[in-house]
Design an enzyme around this catalytic site. Structure first.
Site, short mmCIF file in Angstrom:
data_model
loop_
_atom_site.label_atom_id
_atom_site.label_comp_id
_atom_site.label_asym_id
_atom_site.label_seq_id
_atom_site.Cartn_x
_atom_site.Cartn_y
_atom_site.Cartn_z
N GLY A 96 72.15 72.04 74.28
CA GLY A 96 71.02 72.24 75.19
C GLY A 96 69.67 71.97 74.55
N ASP A 255 75.28 63.95 72.77
CA ASP A 255 74.14 64.58 73.43
C ASP A 255 72.85 63.80 73.21
OD1 ASP A 255 74.73 65.75 70.72
OD2 ASP A 255 72.73 66.57 70.98
#
Length: 495
Positions: A96, A255
């Site tokens: 995240g 990511d």
């Protein structure tokens, strides 16, 4: 008042935020609060990007306050996105936006602060960023845009006025550095990991929601199969563009690959000064060299396979055909770009391999070498030693001469118009790239309070294909000291 459009509308948020890093199951994002910079100072502002986004000069001061973490006179609430990812080939679980938060959208562009404070995804960190890494991101984002490489962009760079503790190489030698916030801009910062986290945690409804949101906003009218095929195509093109300019991302985790085919997350990146296809700037990767220059294409393919597995959990159509099309798509783009770099209509793989071998063995400066070919095409004398890092022997010069004659014969066989070829080469081979040592020297000057070299660098990135008063000082080989100095050839994910 600055009014921005909300992003991720209709997607699930995590509402039980306690102000500390935590797992956020089932969520796509969490609402967060930027930490206001105690003594902000604007270092960089992209006038061209601000104009393109419709930001008026009269509102600039208000924007600077907002981009320094000040929430006054601002809506909506900032958010940090949740995603997972494979890091160096291993599943890392929830990751995240640990030091990034999106403020919203303006005219279809997402505005994101990097370094504005803690989020649920900061893990053991503080959510801040230092000037060293923030300047590198600002400069390279804008440079890549002007080089014509698909990329996220940067609107501003603000010193926060506070010191941030960082261990640059994770070796126990932490030190305080100047804090900074870089404002990143893109149509979207969605990356492969946004989809992976839902698939890995069997959050299938959430995954379907995110896919529907993505198609509606960025791939309108497409099926999942068609969307994935387009992601494959864009990623293949991006890899060919990185190879064109000699860019090494340094940390191609899943990511860090964009769904829109953009260069995203500038960390331990680097440029091929001395041509070495096996080079990586990332100290974390020195042993495995997973993300070395020549392997980036293979990693992109591997990362796409991980995205396919995530999408396949909710897609009834088989996505193997789209994934398997990647090598052909890449080679199509790659051969076309390599032909343009040497001014030919077509370029066979063997010819490219011979050229790469020549540059590697003679330690060519990649940028200078291709521009020197343009000088040869114009009939100019070339000081070949000035573009090679190795002292050339007679055998080296003979080998170079043989290749140059082969290249010139190929031009005649393909009936190349020299004027047209020169123009194509000029659009494909930059005079200027923001080599790491250049940015490091700017950082050195900033530490002394001197912004002159920063202003010159800002001008140089605007016209990277033109030899002018700003690019000319950088049109030379990288100095020997840059091969070993931290921040030049040795960087980490903290960079």
């Amino acid at each position: 008042m600055i009014k921005l459009e909300e992003i991720y509308q209709g997607l699930r948020e995590f509402k039980q935020l306690t102000g500390r890093p935590q797992q956020t199951p089932g969520a796509h994002f969490s609402k967060v609060t930027p930490e206001k910079a105690p003594n902000p100072k604007l270092l960089c502002w992209s006038n061209g990007l601000a104009t393109a986004m419709g930001i008026k000069d009269s509102d600039k001061e208000l924007w600077i306050k907002l981009l320094s973490g000040n929430q006054e006179n601002y809506i909506p609430t900032p958010i940090a996105a949740r995603y997972g990812g494979h890091q160096f080939g291993h599943w890392a679980g929830q990751l995240g936006d640990g030091r990034a938060m999106s403020l919203g959208q303006l005219n279809g562009m997402e505005i994101q602060l990097k370094g504005a404070g803690l989020t649920p995804y900061s893990r053991g960190a503080d959510g801040k960023a230092v000037l060293r890494s923030s300047l590198r991101e600002y400069i390279c984002s804008e440079a890549m845009f002007h080089l014509g490489v698909p990329t996220t962009r940067a609107l501003s760079l603000v010193e926060t006025g506070e010191d941030v503790l960082r261990d640059m190489f994770y070796d126990g030698n932490a030190a305080y550095e100047k804090g900074a916030i870089c404002t990143r801009i893109a149509p979207s910062f969605l990356r492969f990991g946004n989809y992976q986290i839902h698939a890995a945690n069997h959050e299938l409804e959430e995954l379907k929601e995110l896919i529907d949101y993505t198609i509606e906003n960025y791939f309108p009218g497409m099926s999942i199969k068609e969307m994935f095929g387009e992601v494959v195509r864009r990623t293949a093109y991006l890899m060919s563009e990185w190879m064109r300019v000699g860019f090494v991302h340094g940390v191609m985790n899943t990511d860090n690959l964009s769904m829109l085919g953009l260069t995203i997350d500038y960390g331990p990146y680097g440029w091929l000064d001395r041509f070495d296809p096996n080079w990586t700037p990332n100290t974390t990767d020195f042993r495995e060299k997973r993300y070395r220059f020549i392997n980036q294409v293979n990693i992109a393919y591997w990362n796409l396979a991980q995205l396919k597995e995530a999408l396949q959990t909710v897609c009834l159509d088989n996505l193997d055909e789209q994934l398997d099309s990647f090598p052909d798509k890449f080679h199509h783009f790659y051969q076309d770009i390599q032909a343009k770099k040497v001014g030919l209509k077509t370029c066979e793989r063997q010819f490219i391999d011979e050229l790469f071998d020549l540059q590697y063995d003679l330690q060519a400066d990649m940028t200078l070498f291709y521009r020197s070919l343009m000088d040869v095409m114009e009939g100019k004398e070339v000081d070949w030693q000035s573009i090679f890092y190795k002292d050339l022997t007679n055998d080296d010069r003979n080998r170079l001469d043989i290749w140059l004659k082969k290249w010139q014969r190929e031009q005649k066989l393909q009936r190349v118009d020299p004027m047209i070829a020169y123009g194509v080469m000029n659009e494909s081979n930059p005079v200027f790239i923001p080599r790491n040592y250049i940015v490091q020297l700017v950082l050195d000057d900033l530490e002394k309070g001197d912004e002159t070299s920063l202003r010159n660098l800002e001008q140089a990135i605007l016209n990277p294909y033109e030899l002018n008063e700003f690019t000319r000082p950088f049109y030379k080989k990288a100095p020997e000291w840059s091969t070993s100095r931290p921040g030049c050839s040795t960087l980490s994910c903290s960079s």
